[in-house]
Each structure stands twice: as C-alpha cells, then as structure tokens.
Design an enzyme around this catalytic site. Structure first.
Site, short mmCIF file in Angstrom:
data_model
loop_
_atom_site.label_atom_id
_atom_site.label_comp_id
_atom_site.label_asym_id
_atom_site.label_seq_id
_atom_site.Cartn_x
_atom_site.Cartn_y
_atom_site.Cartn_z
N ASP A 23 0.85 -1.19 0.00
CA ASP A 23 0.00 0.00 0.00
C ASP A 23 0.89 1.25 0.00
O ASP A 23 2.09 1.17 0.29
CB ASP A 23 -0.91 -0.04 1.24
CG ASP A 23 -1.79 1.18 1.36
OD1 ASP A 23 -2.49 1.51 0.38
OD2 ASP A 23 -1.77 1.82 2.42
N ASP A 25 -0.30 5.25 0.81
CA ASP A 25 -0.58 6.25 1.85
C ASP A 25 -0.67 5.58 3.21
O ASP A 25 -1.45 4.64 3.41
CB ASP A 25 -1.90 6.98 1.56
CG ASP A 25 -1.87 7.75 0.26
OD1 ASP A 25 -1.15 8.76 0.20
OD2 ASP A 25 -2.55 7.35 -0.70
N ASP A 183 -1.64 -0.73 6.05
CA ASP A 183 -1.72 -0.01 7.32
C ASP A 183 -3.13 0.02 7.90
O ASP A 183 -3.35 0.67 8.92
CB ASP A 183 -1.24 1.43 7.13
CG ASP A 183 -2.21 2.27 6.31
OD1 ASP A 183 -2.65 1.80 5.24
OD2 ASP A 183 -2.52 3.40 6.74
#
Length: 241
Positions: A23, A25, A183
């Site tokens: 991922d 961001d 995240d």
C-alpha cells in the site's frame, strides 16, 4: 516493537513467497500534509472553512471520491458540490503532490530487502494512479516496483479483493504466496478475502482504530522489520507487469 501472533513464531509462511503488494498512503509515505494542503485549498475555492489533520487521518484510505464526499459533509457543504470540488482538488493535489509528505523510516530498506529476496513488487493503492506514480517517483520509491495500480485501475477498490487478485495476476504470483503490506482494515480485509497473507504497519491511517485489533500475521513498526521474519533467501531479478 514488532508484534507476532504467538502461534506463528517467525512466520515460516513468508519463506515461500513469490511477490509482495504494498500500500502507499500511510504505509510507505506519510501524505497527510499533502491532503491537508490540497483539501483546504479546494475548500477555500468553494468558500468553505478548512478541516484539520485529525479528520484527514481518520478519513483517508478509501479513495478520493470517499475523501472528498466526507470532507464536504464535514463542513456541511451540499453534496451537489462534489464535481467542482473534485476538479479543484485534482488541480491543487497535482500542484503539490509529494511536497508536504515524507517517507516513513525503514521503507526504502524494507523494499530493498524484499527485492533482494527475489520477490516481485507491486504498489496497490486506492489513490488515483495519476497521483500515485508521480509520488513514488518524487520519493525515489518507483524503482522497486514492477507495476503500480491506483484506485481507478480496477472496477472496485480495496477492501474488495478484486484489486489484489488482479495485481497477483499481473505479477504472475499465487495469492497464497503474495504478501500484502498495509496499514489499515481495508488492506487486511482485501487480503483475507483474496487469500493473501497480510502484515500491517503500526503507524498508518487505520480510520481512527487501533491497528493491532485488525487480524494479521504480524504488526511491524518499520517495513524493514520484515527482514527478521523469514523472507526467502534466494535472489532474483525484478519482473515487469
């Protein structure tokens, strides 16, 4: 401190990996500063008050459409403003992309370790592809990835498993042998549904929820912590999608 589920020990499943999907961001790059500048410039253009970083951290991760609609709702703006808001947001974000963001510690080292272990890497984000690619270039991270897919690359976004399954196809890897590194609950839900093992970083934007409450193989404080969790030993070249 890196947390590992007690029944998994050093995560031997990682030894059989073929690829990894990462991922963007909140996982590789702290982009809240970019979002804050672009969104507040957009709101100023619309004659609306600014929003704060706490709201942005709770809201990012589900794609630009969700972010803009949530922002408009936060300032009590009519939903009919979405189209002009989206146009102004694109204008401002493209102008400052990467300027107010920073790479999290351990990211380049972690990506290099994955590549050195012979894994093919893809970046998969809900961020529009036109924003994701320049950001990776600006931060010197693009060279690690065989392919980059944004939230507009497929018919559906994470947490739907489709983007992960399509990315595995592009990488030529089996889902069960493709590690998802993210995240948030979005990343974990998509990975579980696609049949990919998942490791979560402890510092991202998990919609205001404690990330260690999200089921995962492990929760790590830095991506380069993966070096101690049983990555493959054999080196190989990086494939292109």
């Amino acid at each position: 401190m890196t947390d590992i589920l007690p029944n998994l020990g050093p995560l031997p499943a990682l030894a059989g990996l073929q690829a990894a999907i990462v991922d963007l961001d909140g996982t590789m790059v702290d982009t809240v500063g970019d979002f804050e500048v672009a969104l507040n410039a957009m709101l100023a253009d619309l004659g609306r008050p600014p929003i704060g970083r706490d709201f942005i951290e709770r809201t990012v991760g589900k794609g630009s459409e969700h972010l803009i609609r949530s922002t408009l709702a936060q300032v009590d703006a009519d939903a009919s403003l979405y189209e002009p808001a989206w146009l102004r947001y694109q204008f401002h974000y493209q102008a400052i992309n990467g300027r107010y963001s920073t790479v999290f510690p351990g990211v380049p080292e972690g990506l290099q370790a994955l590549v050195a272990a012979g894994l093919k890497l893809a970046c998969l984000t809900n961020k529009p592809t036109a924003f994701a690619r320049p950001l990776l270039v600006a931060k010197g991270l693009d060279r690690y990835f065989a392919c980059v897919f944004g939230g507009d690359a497929f018919e559906r976004k994470k947490p739907d498993p489709l983007p992960l399954l399509r990315t595995c196809e592009a990488l030529g890897s089996l889902p069960a042998r493709t590690l998802m590194i993210g995240d948030s609950r979005n990343d974990a839900q998509a990975a579980h549904a696609a049949g990919c093992p998942v490791v979560l970083v402890s510092y991202g934007y998990n919609h205001g929820e404690p990330v260690r409450e999200v089921p995962a193989l492990a929760w790590i404080d830095r991506i380069d912590d993966l070096r101690g969790l049983g990555l493959p030993a054999a080196a190989a070249g990086k494939a292109r999608c």
